[in-house]
Design an enzyme around this catalytic site. Sequence first.
Site, PDB file in Angstrom:
ATOM      1  CG  LEU A 192      67.429  27.366 -29.091  1.00  0.00           C
ATOM      2  CD1 LEU A 192      67.287  28.143 -30.397  1.00  0.00           C
ATOM      3  CD2 LEU A 192      68.789  26.684 -29.042  1.00  0.00           C
TER       4      LEU A 192
ATOM      5  CG  HIS B 201      72.778  16.882 -27.880  1.00  0.00           C
ATOM      6  ND1 HIS B 201      71.472  17.333 -27.943  1.00  0.00           N
ATOM      7  CD2 HIS B 201      72.982  16.150 -28.999  1.00  0.00           C
ATOM      8  CE1 HIS B 201      70.921  16.884 -29.066  1.00  0.00           C
ATOM      9  NE2 HIS B 201      71.814  16.171 -29.726  1.00  0.00           N
TER      10      HIS B 201
END
Length: 192
Positions: free
Chosen positions: A92, A109
Amino acid sequence: MRKIAVFASGSGSNFEAIAAAIENGQLEAEVALVVCDRPGAKVEKRAERYGIPVLSFNPKSYESKADFETFLLQQLNEAGIEWIFLAGYMRLIGPTLLQGFEGRIVNIHPSLLPAFPGKDAIGQAFEAGVKITGVTVHFVDEGMDTGQIIDQDSVRIYEGDTKEDLGRKIQAVEHLLYPAVIRSLLQEKIKR
Ligand code: GAR
Protein backbone atom coordinates in the site's frame (compact mmCIF):
# COMPACT_ATOMS: atom_id res chain seq x y z
CA MET A 1 9.93 13.82 -22.67
CA ARG A 2 7.60 13.04 -19.74
CA LYS A 3 9.44 11.09 -17.09
CA ILE A 4 7.62 8.29 -15.34
CA ALA A 5 8.55 5.73 -12.69
CA VAL A 6 7.30 2.15 -12.61
CA PHE A 7 7.00 0.43 -9.22
CA ALA A 8 7.12 -3.39 -9.22
CA SER A 9 7.68 -6.24 -6.78
CA GLY A 10 7.85 -9.24 -9.07
CA SER A 11 8.14 -10.42 -12.63
CA GLY A 12 7.72 -7.04 -14.28
CA SER A 13 5.85 -8.12 -17.42
CA ASN A 14 3.73 -4.96 -17.19
CA PHE A 15 6.87 -2.87 -16.82
CA GLU A 16 8.14 -4.55 -19.98
CA ALA A 17 4.89 -3.85 -21.86
CA ILE A 18 5.29 -0.16 -21.00
CA ALA A 19 8.99 -0.11 -21.96
CA ALA A 20 8.23 -1.94 -25.24
CA ALA A 21 5.40 0.50 -26.10
CA ILE A 22 7.87 3.37 -25.62
CA GLU A 23 10.50 1.62 -27.74
CA ASN A 24 7.93 0.97 -30.50
CA GLY A 25 6.89 4.61 -30.54
CA GLN A 26 3.37 3.86 -29.27
CA LEU A 27 3.94 5.77 -26.05
CA GLU A 28 5.82 9.03 -25.71
CA ALA A 29 7.48 8.89 -22.30
CA GLU A 30 10.64 7.87 -20.57
CA VAL A 31 10.74 5.30 -17.79
CA ALA A 32 13.42 7.18 -15.86
CA LEU A 33 13.32 4.88 -12.84
CA VAL A 34 12.10 1.43 -11.85
CA VAL A 35 11.46 1.11 -8.12
CA CYS A 36 11.52 -2.39 -6.66
CA ASP A 37 10.80 -3.33 -3.04
CA ARG A 38 12.04 -6.92 -3.46
CA PRO A 39 15.73 -6.94 -4.29
CA GLY A 40 16.43 -9.79 -6.72
CA ALA A 41 12.95 -9.71 -8.33
CA LYS A 42 12.84 -10.53 -12.05
CA VAL A 43 11.84 -6.96 -12.94
CA GLU A 44 15.39 -5.84 -12.16
CA LYS A 45 16.84 -7.93 -15.00
CA ARG A 46 14.15 -6.74 -17.40
CA ALA A 47 14.93 -3.10 -16.56
CA GLU A 48 18.64 -3.76 -17.03
CA ARG A 49 17.96 -5.06 -20.55
CA TYR A 50 16.27 -1.74 -21.37
CA GLY A 51 19.09 0.23 -19.76
CA ILE A 52 16.70 1.71 -17.20
CA PRO A 53 18.02 2.55 -13.71
CA VAL A 54 16.58 0.47 -10.90
CA LEU A 55 16.16 1.64 -7.33
CA SER A 56 15.84 -1.49 -5.22
CA PHE A 57 15.29 -1.18 -1.51
CA ASN A 58 14.42 -3.47 1.36
CA PRO A 59 11.54 -1.99 3.37
CA LYS A 60 12.71 -3.94 6.42
CA SER A 61 15.88 -1.84 6.54
CA TYR A 62 13.76 1.19 7.43
CA GLU A 63 11.98 1.93 10.70
CA SER A 64 8.71 2.86 9.05
CA LYS A 65 6.89 3.29 5.75
CA ALA A 66 7.19 7.06 6.21
CA ASP A 67 10.97 6.63 6.39
CA PHE A 68 11.37 4.67 3.15
CA GLU A 69 8.77 6.73 1.32
CA THR A 70 10.61 9.93 2.29
CA PHE A 71 13.73 8.41 0.74
CA LEU A 72 11.80 7.36 -2.38
CA LEU A 73 10.16 10.77 -2.73
CA GLN A 74 13.56 12.43 -2.67
CA GLN A 75 14.92 10.04 -5.34
CA LEU A 76 11.83 10.46 -7.54
CA ASN A 77 12.04 14.25 -7.33
CA GLU A 78 15.75 14.22 -8.10
CA ALA A 79 15.06 12.08 -11.18
CA GLY A 80 12.37 14.55 -12.33
CA ILE A 81 9.57 11.96 -12.20
CA GLU A 82 6.06 13.27 -12.99
CA TRP A 83 3.95 10.12 -12.67
CA ILE A 84 4.19 6.84 -10.75
CA PHE A 85 2.70 3.70 -12.31
CA LEU A 86 2.35 0.69 -10.03
CA ALA A 87 2.80 -2.57 -11.91
CA GLY A 88 2.55 -5.47 -9.49
CA TYR A 89 3.84 -3.39 -6.56
CA MET A 90 2.40 -5.41 -3.70
CA ARG A 91 2.44 -2.74 -1.02
CA LEU A 92 0.00 0.00 0.00
CA ILE A 93 1.18 3.51 -0.78
CA GLY A 94 1.38 5.68 2.34
CA PRO A 95 0.59 9.35 2.99
CA THR A 96 4.13 10.54 2.20
CA LEU A 97 4.06 9.44 -1.46
CA LEU A 98 0.32 10.13 -1.84
CA GLN A 99 0.87 13.75 -0.83
CA GLY A 100 4.09 14.10 -2.84
CA PHE A 101 2.43 12.76 -6.02
CA GLU A 102 -1.18 13.76 -5.46
CA GLY A 103 -3.38 12.49 -8.32
CA ARG A 104 -0.33 11.15 -10.15
CA ILE A 105 -0.11 7.58 -8.85
CA VAL A 106 -1.91 4.88 -10.86
CA ASN A 107 -2.27 1.12 -10.38
CA ILE A 108 -3.25 -1.85 -12.52
CA HIS A 109 -5.24 -4.64 -10.88
CA PRO A 110 -6.20 -8.02 -12.37
CA SER A 111 -9.97 -7.94 -11.74
CA LEU A 112 -13.00 -5.81 -12.51
CA LEU A 113 -12.87 -3.67 -9.37
CA PRO A 114 -14.61 -3.28 -6.98
CA ALA A 115 -14.79 -7.08 -7.31
CA PHE A 116 -11.84 -9.08 -5.96
CA PRO A 117 -9.51 -6.46 -4.49
CA GLY A 118 -6.29 -7.43 -2.74
CA LYS A 119 -4.03 -10.37 -3.28
CA ASP A 120 -4.51 -13.14 -5.87
CA ALA A 121 -7.42 -11.45 -7.63
CA ILE A 122 -7.15 -13.95 -10.49
CA GLY A 123 -7.46 -16.89 -8.07
CA GLN A 124 -10.32 -15.16 -6.24
CA ALA A 125 -12.28 -14.72 -9.49
CA PHE A 126 -11.53 -18.28 -10.57
CA GLU A 127 -12.66 -19.76 -7.24
CA ALA A 128 -15.82 -17.63 -7.24
CA GLY A 129 -16.82 -19.17 -10.58
CA VAL A 130 -17.56 -15.87 -12.29
CA LYS A 131 -17.79 -16.02 -16.08
CA ILE A 132 -16.45 -12.56 -16.72
CA THR A 133 -13.56 -10.91 -14.94
CA GLY A 134 -10.95 -8.49 -16.26
CA VAL A 135 -8.48 -5.74 -15.60
CA THR A 136 -8.81 -2.31 -13.94
CA VAL A 137 -6.53 0.72 -14.10
CA HIS A 138 -7.28 3.18 -11.30
CA PHE A 139 -5.91 6.16 -9.41
CA VAL A 140 -4.31 5.19 -6.13
CA ASP A 141 -5.68 6.38 -2.81
CA GLU A 142 -4.96 5.24 0.74
CA GLY A 143 -7.19 2.13 0.43
CA MET A 144 -6.53 -1.31 -1.02
CA ASP A 145 -7.50 -1.05 -4.73
CA THR A 146 -10.18 1.53 -3.94
CA GLY A 147 -9.21 4.61 -5.96
CA GLN A 148 -11.18 6.15 -8.82
CA ILE A 149 -11.44 3.83 -11.81
CA ILE A 150 -9.87 5.12 -15.03
CA ASP A 151 -10.48 2.23 -17.42
CA GLN A 152 -11.36 -1.46 -17.48
CA ASP A 153 -11.38 -4.34 -19.92
CA SER A 154 -13.11 -7.68 -19.59
CA VAL A 155 -11.91 -11.27 -19.89
CA ARG A 156 -14.29 -14.20 -20.29
CA ILE A 157 -13.71 -17.46 -18.40
CA TYR A 158 -14.71 -20.43 -20.55
CA GLU A 159 -15.64 -23.94 -19.42
CA GLY A 160 -12.42 -25.90 -19.02
CA ASP A 161 -10.18 -22.85 -18.54
CA THR A 162 -7.62 -23.40 -15.80
CA LYS A 163 -6.46 -20.68 -13.42
CA GLU A 164 -3.23 -20.55 -15.45
CA ASP A 165 -5.20 -20.01 -18.69
CA LEU A 166 -7.02 -17.16 -16.99
CA GLY A 167 -3.73 -15.67 -15.76
CA ARG A 168 -2.34 -15.66 -19.29
CA LYS A 169 -5.48 -14.02 -20.72
CA ILE A 170 -5.51 -11.37 -17.99
CA GLN A 171 -1.85 -10.54 -18.57
CA ALA A 172 -2.35 -10.23 -22.32
CA VAL A 173 -5.13 -7.69 -21.68
CA GLU A 174 -3.03 -5.84 -19.09
CA HIS A 175 -0.15 -5.45 -21.50
CA LEU A 176 -2.40 -3.66 -24.01
CA LEU A 177 -4.54 -1.67 -21.59
CA TYR A 178 -1.85 -0.18 -19.33
CA PRO A 179 0.30 1.49 -22.04
CA ALA A 180 -2.88 2.82 -23.71
CA VAL A 181 -4.17 4.35 -20.45
CA ILE A 182 -0.75 5.81 -19.68
CA ARG A 183 -0.71 7.44 -23.09
CA SER A 184 -4.12 9.04 -22.49
CA LEU A 185 -3.08 10.24 -19.03
CA LEU A 186 0.13 11.82 -20.29
CA GLN A 187 -1.76 13.47 -23.14
CA GLU A 188 -4.20 14.76 -20.51
CA LYS A 189 -7.13 13.12 -22.30
CA ILE A 190 -8.22 11.75 -18.94
CA LYS A 191 -8.84 14.18 -16.09
CA ARG A 192 -9.29 13.22 -12.50
C1 GAR B 1 -0.28 -8.01 -12.54
O1 GAR B 1 -1.23 -8.96 -12.95
C2 GAR B 1 -0.94 -6.89 -11.78
O2 GAR B 1 -2.22 -6.59 -12.23
C3 GAR B 1 -0.98 -7.47 -10.39
O3 GAR B 1 0.26 -8.10 -10.24
C4 GAR B 1 0.67 -8.62 -11.50
C5 GAR B 1 2.11 -8.24 -11.75
O4 GAR B 1 2.61 -8.88 -12.89
N1 GAR B 1 -1.20 -6.46 -9.41
C6 GAR B 1 -1.94 -6.63 -8.32
O5 GAR B 1 -2.47 -7.67 -8.01
C7 GAR B 1 -2.08 -5.37 -7.46
N2 GAR B 1 -3.09 -5.54 -6.46
P1 GAR B 1 3.94 -8.41 -13.57
O6 GAR B 1 4.99 -8.30 -12.45
O7 GAR B 1 4.29 -9.49 -14.54
O8 GAR B 1 3.69 -7.08 -14.22
